[in-house]
Design an enzyme around this catalytic site. Structure first.
Site, PDB file in Angstrom:
ATOM      1  N   ARG A 264       0.786  -1.249   0.000  1.00 24.36           N
ATOM      2  CA  ARG A 264       0.000   0.000   0.000  1.00 24.36           C
ATOM      3  C   ARG A 264       0.815   1.294   0.000  1.00 24.36           C
ATOM      4  NH1 ARG A 264      -5.325  -2.386   2.958  1.00 24.36           N
ATOM      5  NH2 ARG A 264      -6.225  -2.978   0.966  1.00 24.36           N
ATOM      6  N   GLU A 385      -6.026  -1.772  -5.212  1.00 30.97           N
ATOM      7  CA  GLU A 385      -5.311  -2.013  -3.949  1.00 30.97           C
ATOM      8  C   GLU A 385      -6.166  -1.598  -2.757  1.00 30.97           C
ATOM      9  OE1 GLU A 385      -1.894  -2.961  -3.112  1.00 30.97           O
ATOM     10  OE2 GLU A 385      -1.893  -3.877  -5.085  1.00 30.97           O
TER      11      GLU A 385
END
Ligand SMILES: Cc1cc2nc3c(=O)[nH]c(=O)nc-3n(C[C@H](O)[C@H](O)[C@H](O)COP(=O)(O)OP(=O)(O)OC[C@H]3O[C@@H](n4cnc5c(N)ncnc54)[C@H](O)[C@@H]3O)c2cc1C
Length: 405
Positions: A264, A385
């Site tokens: 991330r 994501e």
């Protein structure tokens, strides 16, 4: 453990300058062309491989750089050049991270280098988790992996969607359910080696942005992979499943979530690259565009927009660097700092690129100027994501301990 510092040091500064040169000289001039072609820019990936920018070694060096910010610095520069080409160059790392996070040393040594190929024969890899009915809810995956004990093979069946490099990859990493009753605790990741029968590309998506990056469905029809392609090995999986069936804590490490969590801050850094690029174009334009007899930047309304853009970019970078440093130094993400960084950077890219278009007026609305493309590219950063809503969910649960839905 290294001390957190905002000075990346001489090594990282040299890498940043080197990547910036590649982004400015090779990526940016090619951006509009590959965006229009909507194809993987193989010649540019090859060029990056020749220079050592597209290689396992390069990413490993950045990841293990003691500053803790090697990866975000690399991502920001490449995506400053162009996000579509940036993703074509870095998409392989998502699959590589899945192997690094879940594989044995032997599996890492076998598969990670193959994902990149060689400078003479470059390859890409794909990480296939999302499915038509399992996007944000990764526990709903339906792709099944069944063990054929007689042959020591796993048989994979299902349909994956939205896979970056799906179908054109040399190596695919597929997340599948081994025991559907256990939800995400019953999942495992498998390597599908090059040329395996039964894996095919479904539809290739025509997208709003990051169009130089290939995104497609991947169909798995009776795909047989050897037992050693189960990442982490069968013994570990069996022990994990047993703990999950007993309801014991620690049996629930979800393969897909572990991969997303590790990547991330890097994705946030990509968003910052786009935002910084759009901000620079807008600042330049505001200084030179004259209306009412003076540069438009002399209007407080325009100058304040630029002040907000720059402030948000710098704030986003601080969150990304902190999270990246924490990841490299194995600090627990007690407030979901990784998700925080991706949330804020993604939202910042959308905000800044929209403001940049506004500052460029009519020109911002055309493909003569790059901010229109940057604005389209930024839109994915609140979706993939983990969407912004899912990041907020993760942060809210982390800070409250409550089972927020
Ligand atoms: C260009 C592109 C590349 C991608 N690359 C990959 C890849 O390489 N590998 C891979 O596995 N996947 C990849 N993805 C998939 C991506 O991660 C998913 O699209 C994303 O996780 C969202 O899933 P979804 O599209 O099914 O949306 P959904 O989960 O259906 O969400 C739809 C909307 O509902 C909201 N929502 C859902 N649940 C909640 C909730 N509980 N609370 C509040 N809001 C909620 C979402 O935030 C969103 O706004 C890619 C996607 C795209 C578009």
């Amino acid at each position: 453990m290294t001390t957190f510092s905002l000075d990346p040091g001489p090594d990282q500064t040299a890498v940043r300058d080197w990547l910036h040169g590649f982004a400015a000289d090779v990526i940016r001039p090619a951006a509009a062309e590959w965006d229009e072609r909507e194809e993987t820019p193989w010649p540019i990936i090859q060029e990056a491989a020749k220079l050592g920018i597209y290689s396992l070694d390069f990413y490993a060096q950045q990841f293990f750089d003691p500053s803790g910010v090697g990866i975000p610095i690399a991502m920001e520069e490449l995506f400053w050049g162009d996000a579509g080409i940036g993703l074509a160059i870095t998409g392989t790392t998502l699959a590589a991270v899945a192997v690094l996070a879940n594989g044995t040393d032997e599996q890492i040594g076998t598969w990670a280098p193959q994902m990149f190929g060689t400078p003479e024969d470059v390859k890409v890899a794909a990480f296939c988790s999302s499915e038509p009915d399992a996007g944000s809810d990764v526990s709903a995956l339906r792709t099944r992996a069944v063990y054929d004990q007689a042959k020591d093979e796993w048989v994979l069946n299902g349909t994956k969607t939205w896979a970056t490099n799906g179908g054109i990859a040399h190596v695919h990493v597929v997340v599948a359910t081994v025991d559907p009753e256990l939800g995400s605790r019953g999942q495992a990741s498998f390597v599908v080696p090059p040329g395996t029968k039964g894996l095919s590309q479904g539809q290739k998506f025509k997208k709003h942005g990051i169009r130089a990056s290939h995104t497609a469905e991947v169909v798995l029809d009776g795909v047989r992979v050897p037992g050693h392609c189960l990442l982490g090995g069968k013994e570990k999986l069996d022990a994990r499943l047993a703990r999950a069936r007993e309801g014991t804590k620690g049996g629930g490490k979800n393969a897909a979530m572990a991969t997303f969590e590790a990547s991330r801050p890097a994705v946030g850094a990509q968003a910052i690259g786009i935002a910084r690029a759009a901000y620079e174009v807008a600042l330049d334009y505001a200084r030179t565009r004259v209306q009412f007899g003076r540069p438009i930047i002399e209007n407080q309304g325009v100058a304040f927009q630029l002040a907000d853009m720059k402030t948000r970019i710098d704030a986003a970078r601080l969150l990304v660097w902190r999270a990246s440093w924490m990841a490299v130094n194995n600090r627990p993400f007690t407030s979901a700092e990784g998700s925080m960084s991706k949330l804020y950077a993604g939202e910042t890219a959308r905000f800044v690129t929209a403001q940049a278009m506004q500052i460029l007026g009519g020109n911002g609305f055309t493909r003569e100027y790059p901010v229109e493309r940057m604005h389209r590219d930024s839109a994915i950063y609140t979706v993939f994501e983990g969407t912004s809503e899912i990041q907020r969910l993760v942060i809210a649960r982390a800070i409250s301990g409550a089972p927020i839905r």
